[in-house]
Design an enzyme around this catalytic site. Sequence first.
Site, PDB file in Angstrom:
ATOM      1  N   GLY A 180       0.809  -1.205   0.000  1.00 18.25           N
ATOM      2  CA  GLY A 180       0.000   0.000   0.000  1.00 18.25           C
ATOM      3  C   GLY A 180       0.845   1.257   0.000  1.00 18.25           C
ATOM      4  N   GLY A 181       0.305   2.298   0.631  1.00 19.62           N
ATOM      5  CA  GLY A 181       0.993   3.580   0.673  1.00 19.62           C
ATOM      6  C   GLY A 181       2.362   3.522   1.320  1.00 19.62           C
ATOM      7  N   GLY A 220      21.786  11.999 -31.285  1.00 24.66           N
ATOM      8  CA  GLY A 220      21.381  12.630 -30.042  1.00 24.66           C
ATOM      9  C   GLY A 220      21.944  11.942 -28.822  1.00 24.66           C
ATOM     10  N   ALA A 221      22.185  10.627 -28.930  1.00 24.00           N
ATOM     11  CA  ALA A 221      22.739   9.899 -27.793  1.00 24.00           C
ATOM     12  C   ALA A 221      24.137  10.400 -27.444  1.00 24.00           C
ATOM     13  CB  ALA A 221      22.764   8.402 -28.092  1.00 24.00           C
TER      14      ALA A 221
END
Length: 520
Positions: free
Chosen positions: A175-176, A410-411
């Site tokens: 859960g949280g 771009g890499a």
Amino acid sequence: MASNTVTLHDRVEELRSRRREAEDGSRPATEAQRARGKLTARERIELLLDPGSFREVEQLRRHRATGFGLEAKRPYTDGVITGWGTVEGRTVFVYAHDFRIFGGALGEAHATKIHKIMDLAISAGAPLVSLNDGAGARIQEGVSALAGYGGIFQRNTRASGVIPQISVMLGPCAGGAAYSPALTDFVFMVREISQMFITGPDVVKAVTGEEITQNGLGGADVHAETSGVAHFAYDDEETCIAEVRYLIGMLPSNNRENPPKVESDDPADRRGDVLLDLVPADGNRPYDMHKVIEELVDDGDYLEIHERWARNIICAMARLDGQVVGIVANQPQALAGVLDIEASEKAARFVQMCDAFNIPIITLVDVPGFLPGVDQEHGGIIRHGAKLLYAYCNATVPRISLILRKAYGGAYIVMDSQSIGADLTYAWPTNEIAVMGAEGAANVVFRRQIAESDQPDITREQLVKEYKEELMHPYYAAERGLVDDIIDPADTRHALIRGLAMLRVKHADLPARKHGNPPA
């Protein structure tokens, strides 16, 4: 006539009795913990901290809740042990859920103890380690327990980039509660005994019809290999906690200090002639970047982060001449070392961590580009790749990049090129820096000539060779000042160490702002 006067000796004995009760706990509960194959919270703390250094805080705290039988069960510590001690002589704060008490579930008093130790860690400027083994919020205390988690999350966020935060998962975390470890710098897990998930197997089955075990849903291997939630996964608690100690030894106590330096017997000018045979000159042939890292760092020793997730990029901490460095490296053995969504995320978070804690960054580049594909584009490779770009551009620590072989498109820019702020950029004589590979470039640039040729294959081959000679030879970037030097691979270790020594006093200020807005 006997006196009924209570002496100080009596009070001290009463105190000792209460402490023994708090420390020993319930024997049946202890036996049940061992039956699960798990250590107790105090045994874990003893493994983590230097012998005899632990100082407990609020040992005698008890909850004040009523209803559902809680008023009849008020054990000391309220299910969490908090305090501080030392790791290799340096102060470290710790809290450990005690699963023997309320299953380690968090109630109001329990949360208040954690809040206090987190506040102390931030104030003292020392690392915080959480030893997690709890069943979530204490249902009987209702919303008060949930508010306790909110206080933890708020402090996790306030401490982020200020002190190292390490979460060690030694039991369930559902859960949280799982969001606190996710907010910390490092997450350790132990196979079979630790699990993390937002909704458990029963809920998953009820909603989706899928049947799965707790380990299959959120075990150590799942989070180390698939989700990337866990940075480390081990077979047993002892090994796991020993590695936590090792990691702490490489981190500064806070963001105002540098990582601890150690004396190294590995000569700074040691040549690495083996590198000449280890890395093939042919950019299409794979090799293991781990072996390159081993050859460069002190004594071949390094700690890899997220070793089993996004294996096409390596993130590791090591030492060069005794100084801690962070290493980001493409791995040609996995997906040819391309950048994809997961690799970009992994490296971006690591670069941010290094920058936050004054750890210089070494980037070893051998990247053919970003991974093409519909799944990558639809999955947001632009957005995720921008995270790595942002992290590098925002980093003010010393940064040295080394191009071993290819660096395309771009890499090349994203992998800490000179144009985005690398302080020093070196390259080996095998480097190829270009918009794309020669074959692809020739097909674009010379499309018409190839199409009109009577012998297109021969023409293509000639034009590819011409393109390589003109624009992709090893000295093209150096001639244009895009790399600072072409170096003999065998001299790489010495070059990196000398560069780091020069950059040790580097100071760079970012523009005044509340905070940046990095890609999500």
